[in-house]
Design an enzyme around this catalytic site. Structure first.
Site, PDB file in Angstrom:
ATOM      1  CG  ASP A 119      -2.102   0.867   0.903  1.00  0.00           C
ATOM      2  OD1 ASP A 119      -2.169   2.119   0.323  1.00  0.00           O
ATOM      3  OD2 ASP A 119      -3.238   0.220   1.109  1.00  0.00           O
ATOM      4  CD1 TRP A 155      -4.132  30.594 -16.108  1.00  0.00           C
ATOM      5  CD2 TRP A 155      -3.139  29.127 -14.252  1.00  0.00           C
ATOM      6  NE1 TRP A 155      -2.687  29.955 -16.425  1.00  0.00           N
ATOM      7  CE2 TRP A 155      -2.216  29.288 -15.407  1.00  0.00           C
ATOM      8  CE3 TRP A 155      -2.992  28.769 -13.170  1.00  0.00           C
ATOM      9  CZ2 TRP A 155      -0.935  28.698 -15.208  1.00  0.00           C
ATOM     10  CZ3 TRP A 155      -1.561  28.057 -12.920  1.00  0.00           C
ATOM     11  CH2 TRP A 155      -0.612  28.159 -13.861  1.00  0.00           C
ATOM     12  CB  SER A 183      -5.086  18.307  -0.997  1.00  0.00           C
ATOM     13  OG  SER A 183      -5.175  17.114  -2.015  1.00  0.00           O
ATOM     14  CB  SER A 184      -0.613  19.578  -4.060  1.00  0.00           C
ATOM     15  OG  SER A 184      -1.802  19.622  -4.710  1.00  0.00           O
TER      16      SER A 184
END
Lengths: 552, 386
Positions: A119, A155, A183-184
């Site tokens: 995993d 952006w 998150s990244s």
């Protein structure tokens, strides 16, 4: 050769046994809670991929609004302010919501399978880093419904348009960016920890498949670049709400400082979106050329040099900001240097195909389209890197064409290639090959009709990010929009193909889904059981499955 | 072997045809570059724009040459090294010599490109020895031109009628240079080395005229520079190139290059116009005069944000109709127009409008859109308030 094969067979049998055994004892929870609580890399990979796909459709819908408005001159469908919100959110959602999560999804599924690990190294953090995303994405999208509208400053959100002159919703945008960054970074830490600590004991770094290598390097880029973005948006937050003047000359700041910080993140970010694509293509081409990847070690070194160079070229986005001439020269030289390692990669792929025994299954077609079209994007990139010529290209549709060639026919095509390549392994079913071929040609032709004329538009003088244009740009805009609608429609077919595969696809039993594929992921059962590699694969198996040692 | 695997064999024609199509497209591209239907850069009318054009074509051809070689090899192997043609895979997978060659050859090509590029860059950045200077200031969404040597200054807005034409296809076809026309052109003499100074009043803009080979960001609080020597009289059009908000697509640039004699005549005219405008501020105006002039000023200076009918944009730009400022205290209204509102997009119009224009537009706002206050503001009041 014979002994190796029988070894592999034994290994596969063993894994099959273990898989059945595990399922019996602790299968996943049923229903929604399975997905909320999951710490399994395959489940989380699936979540990432579906999230990215949904975001791709949302961002794509915004692109359709843009192309519809630009179908002919005049303001037909939307107000300029809303048009700007569409271009801004289209970019942000495609970058942070679609491309990046899709690659993290592929990494989650494939890296443990490819390095022989049971995993990811940090399964609970893995769950967290995924589940931040839907909330960040929802917050970003919710700005559209706030008074004053969503972010409308592109952006790249240059100050002071994004600070003093921005709508109130910008603070929500800032918070969403922070969450996406968390998150990244967590995803990247997990990937590094997995690759460095969880490889099967017999796998040296230089035995790793190229997809794993490119992701290892990408993860370091993420850890280095995302905090810089966090810094930029925090400074924006301060300027907007707490009276600082980082980007305001009236208070001693400098708006150009924002661009330096943004692009110090932004340029590595570009490579974050393309290095894993290089990895995917480096897995697929050898499989269908039936020949080991040419120049494995030079591919690794080229990837590493691109990554290092990506940190020292940021100001080539800023040639017109009033940089001193020495700065422009340096950034021009450093930028065009990147084409050397990138060229090495393209040459290596072409040489891998050379004197191979090629077949053109769907993933291979996508990989070949990637190499060709990405190379075209590379050429326009080289042109843009020449500082004095950039004067005429900068902020025109030429740039729009360039980055869509590298990000759509580059990054996105590689993701589609990867999904077709590994989907049968994931779900144990083969996609409808005929439909997928039709979809390929539909997409590849329409995407060129969409983006190729934009080169002409840019050179003919059309600036980017405008909702309406002078009449001489009408024809190419109409062609581009028609291509855009066709390309957009191709995603309905793609959705159908994927759902149809998962539900009704022809079952595939062979562990090695593609007859000539190499790699540890092809030694586990098909469909891949929830738990794999409870026992590490042996050194012999690793070497036999290496796609670059020439044991083909 | 362990598995039969999955492999398909469909007819080659159907698989490869589109790749060939793409190659044809790429090969045809250079010929299109020479055609004259707006697919390539113009050579322009300044030494710099000529040089940029030359550089652009050089890099373009280098890219085409590399592309032809790489794609030919790829397509050749796709046609001849196919399993269905009985091709047996070779097993070579490494060659330091080859890797070195395709690292060093591109490097040499890059150096060949970098040398002329550096030369053009040095020329481009040398703004010394200018014979005249024009200061360009970007505003949301118009340009201000100041002739520093002549003490002439004016604003250049999107031409009249274009805003209405955005919603009217017939008008779009009939008006002159839709979206690329202005109410007042930047007039420049030919064969003079002109230095441009760029700055901005609000957000970042970028002043771009392709035929002049000039594109330079206008940053608030800082001054950038660039230069041009125009060799041919004519009209050259451009646009703002940096996203600057809602009407980024609606702030064109028009440069008119004249011979020195014509330019001198024009300068004289401008000075006379300025003198007349100053005189107009010294007399009493009637309400009708103020309303007519006011509507004109409103449509060029205010309508972009506050709307032609004074409706504004909810959440972004306040409405004029029924506004507290517009229907309230006149002094507060004058102050807002004159000094702007800090921290918002409302600009200070003190330096943009003369006494008569400002008096007219304030009078207009107070009496149009159903704001029937009946108030009259005279140029003299504005003069006193400055």
């Amino acid at each position: 050769m014979a002994t190796t094969t029988s070894d592999i067979q034994t290994e596969i049998d063993k894994h099959d046994d273990h898989a059945g055994h595990d399922d019996h004892h602790h299968g996943p929870e049923k229903g929604l809670m399975r997905w909320v609580k999951t710490t399994n890399h395959k489940d989380i990979g699936t979540l990432y991929l579906w999230f990215a796909f949904i975001m791709l459709l949302v961002g794509g819908a915004m692109a359709m609004v843009i192309r519809a408005e630009l179908f002919q001159p005049g303001l037909q469908l939307v107000e300029p302010q809303f048009f700007n919100q569409m271009t801004t959110l289209h970019g942000l959602i495609m970058v942070f919501g679609a491309i990046m999560p899709a690659f993290v999804g592929l990494a989650n599924w494939q890296i443990p399978l490819m390095v022989g690990a049971p995993d990811m190294a940090l399964p609970r953090m893995n769950n967290w880093s995924f589940w931040i995303l839907p909330f960040a994405g929802a917050m970003l999208l919710s700005t559209l419904f706030m008074q004053g509208g969503g972010p409308a400053f592109g952006w790249t959100f240059y100050a002071p348009l994004s600070t003093t002159f921005a709508p109130d919703s910008t603070d929500f945008f800032i918070f969403a960016i922070h969450m996406l960054g968390f998150s990244s970074i967590m995803g990247a830490i997990n990937i590094i920890a997995t690759i460095l600590n969880m490889r099967a004991p017999g796998m040296r770094l230089m035995d790793m498949p190229l997809f794993v290598w490119t992701w290892l390097i990408t993860a370091f880029l993420l850890i280095a670049a995302m905090p810089v973005l966090a810094g930029a948006v925090t400074m924006m937050l301060m300027d907007r709400n707490f009276g600082t003047s980082f980007f305001d000359a009236a208070g001693g700041g400098d708006p150009v400082l924002f661009q330096h910080i943004f692009w110090f993140f932004g340029h590595p970010e570009v490579y974050i979106m393309i290095l894993p694509a290089f990895g995917v293509v480096s897995q697929i081409i050898p499989t269908f050329a039936r020949k080991p990847l040419f120049g494995y070690s030079s591919m690794v070194y080229a990837t590493a040099s691109i990554a290092l160079l990506s940190f020292v070229v940021w100001a080539h986005h800023m040639f017109l900001t009033g940089m001193p001439i020495a700065g422009q020269m340096y950034f021009m030289y450093a930028t065009i240097m990147i084409s050397v390692p990138t060229g090495v990669k393209v040459f290596n792929w072409v040489t891998t195909m050379w004197r191979g025994s090629m077949t053109f299954e769907v993933p291979m077609m996508w990989a070949i389209a990637f190499v060709m079209l990405f190379t075209i994007g590379g050429f326009s990139g080289l042109m843009l890197g020449i500082a004095p010529a950039d004067i005429q290209y900068h902020d025109t549709y030429f740039v729009v064409a360039h980055f869509h060639y590298v990000l759509v026919t580059g990054a996105l095509f590689s993701i589609i290639a990867a999904v077709f390549y590994w989907l049968p392994k994931w779900c144990g079913r083969m996609f409808n090959e005929k439909l997928a071929t039709i979809h390929f040609w539909w997409a590849v032709i329409s995407v060129n009709v969409l983006f190729f004329p934009q080169h002409f538009l840019g050179l003919a003088g059309m600036p980017r990010r405008i909702p309406d244009y002078a009449l001489q740009f009408s024809d190419f805009n109409m062609i581009s929009s028609i291509g855009g609608f066709a390309f957009g429609a191709s995603f309905f077919l793609l959705t159908y193909i994927i759902v149809d595969t998962i539900r009704n696809g022809k079952p595939v039993k062979e562990a090695r889904v593609w007859e000539s594929a190499k790699g540890l992921e092809w030694t586990v059962a098909t469909p891949a059981p929830l738990h794999t590699f409870d026992e590490a694969p042996t050194r012999e198996l690793i070497l036999a499955e290496s796609s670059h040692t020439g044991s083909h | 072997m362990l598995s039969t695997g999955y492999s398909i064999h469909s007819p080659l024609r159907y698989k490869l045809a589109p790749f060939l199509l793409m190659l044809i497209l790429i090969v045809c591209l250079p010929s299109m570059a020479h055609a004259d239907f707006g697919v390539n850069l113009p050579e322009g009318v300044t030494p710099i724009s000529n040089k940029i054009y030359g550089l652009h074509m050089t890099i373009f051809w280098v890219c085409v040459a590399i592309g032809v070689v790489v794609f030919s090899v790829m397509i050749y192997s796709m046609i001849f090294h196919r399993k269905s043609k009985g091709a047996v895979a070779a097993n070579f997978h490494e060659s330091t010599a080859i890797e070195l060659v395709w690292t060093l050859v591109p490097l040499a090509i890059l150096i060949m490109i970098a040398v002329p590029a550096t030369r053009v860059l040095i020329d481009l950045e040398n703004t010394d020895e200018a014979e005249m200077t024009v200061k360009i200031t970007g505003y949301q969404w118009k340009w201000q031109y100041e002739y520093l040597d002549e003490k002439i200054s004016f604003f250049s807005n999107l031409a009249k009628g274009a805003r209405e034409a955005t919603r009217d296809a017939e008008k779009r076809g009939s008006i002159d240079h839709y979206l690329l026309n202005v109410d007042k052109r930047l007039v420049l003499p030919i064969n003079k080395r002109i230095r441009f100074l760029m700055t901005s009043n609000d957000v970042i803009h970028s002043w771009w005229v392709r035929d002049l080979g000039v594109k330079q960001d206008a940053n608030p609080g800082f001054i950038n520079d660039s230069w041009a020597t125009i060799t041919k009289p004519g009209i050259y059009r451009g646009q703002c190139a940096e996203l600057c908000g809602k009407d980024h697509g609606f702030m064109p640039i028009v440069v008119e290059a004249k011979t020195q004699e014509d330019y001198d005549v024009w300068i004289k005219e401008q000075k006379a116009i300025a003198a007349a405008a100053a005189a107009a501020g010294d007399r009493e105006w009637t309400k009708d005069e103020l309303m007519v002039k006011g509507q004109e000023v409103y449509s060029t200076s205010c309508a972009a944000c506050h709307g032609v009918t004074g409706q504004g944009v909810p959440g972004a730009f306040p409405a004029m109709a029924g506004s507290k400022v517009v229907t309230g205290d006149v002094k507060e209204h004058i102050k807002t127009v004159m000094d702007g509102r800090a921290g918002t997009a409302m600009q200070a119009f003190k330096g943009q409008l003369d006494d008569a224009a400002m008096a007219a537009v304030i009078t207009y706002e107070r009496n149009a859109f159903g704001n029937n206050t009946g108030d009259l503001v005279q140029p003299a009041t504005i003069k006193a308030a400055r």
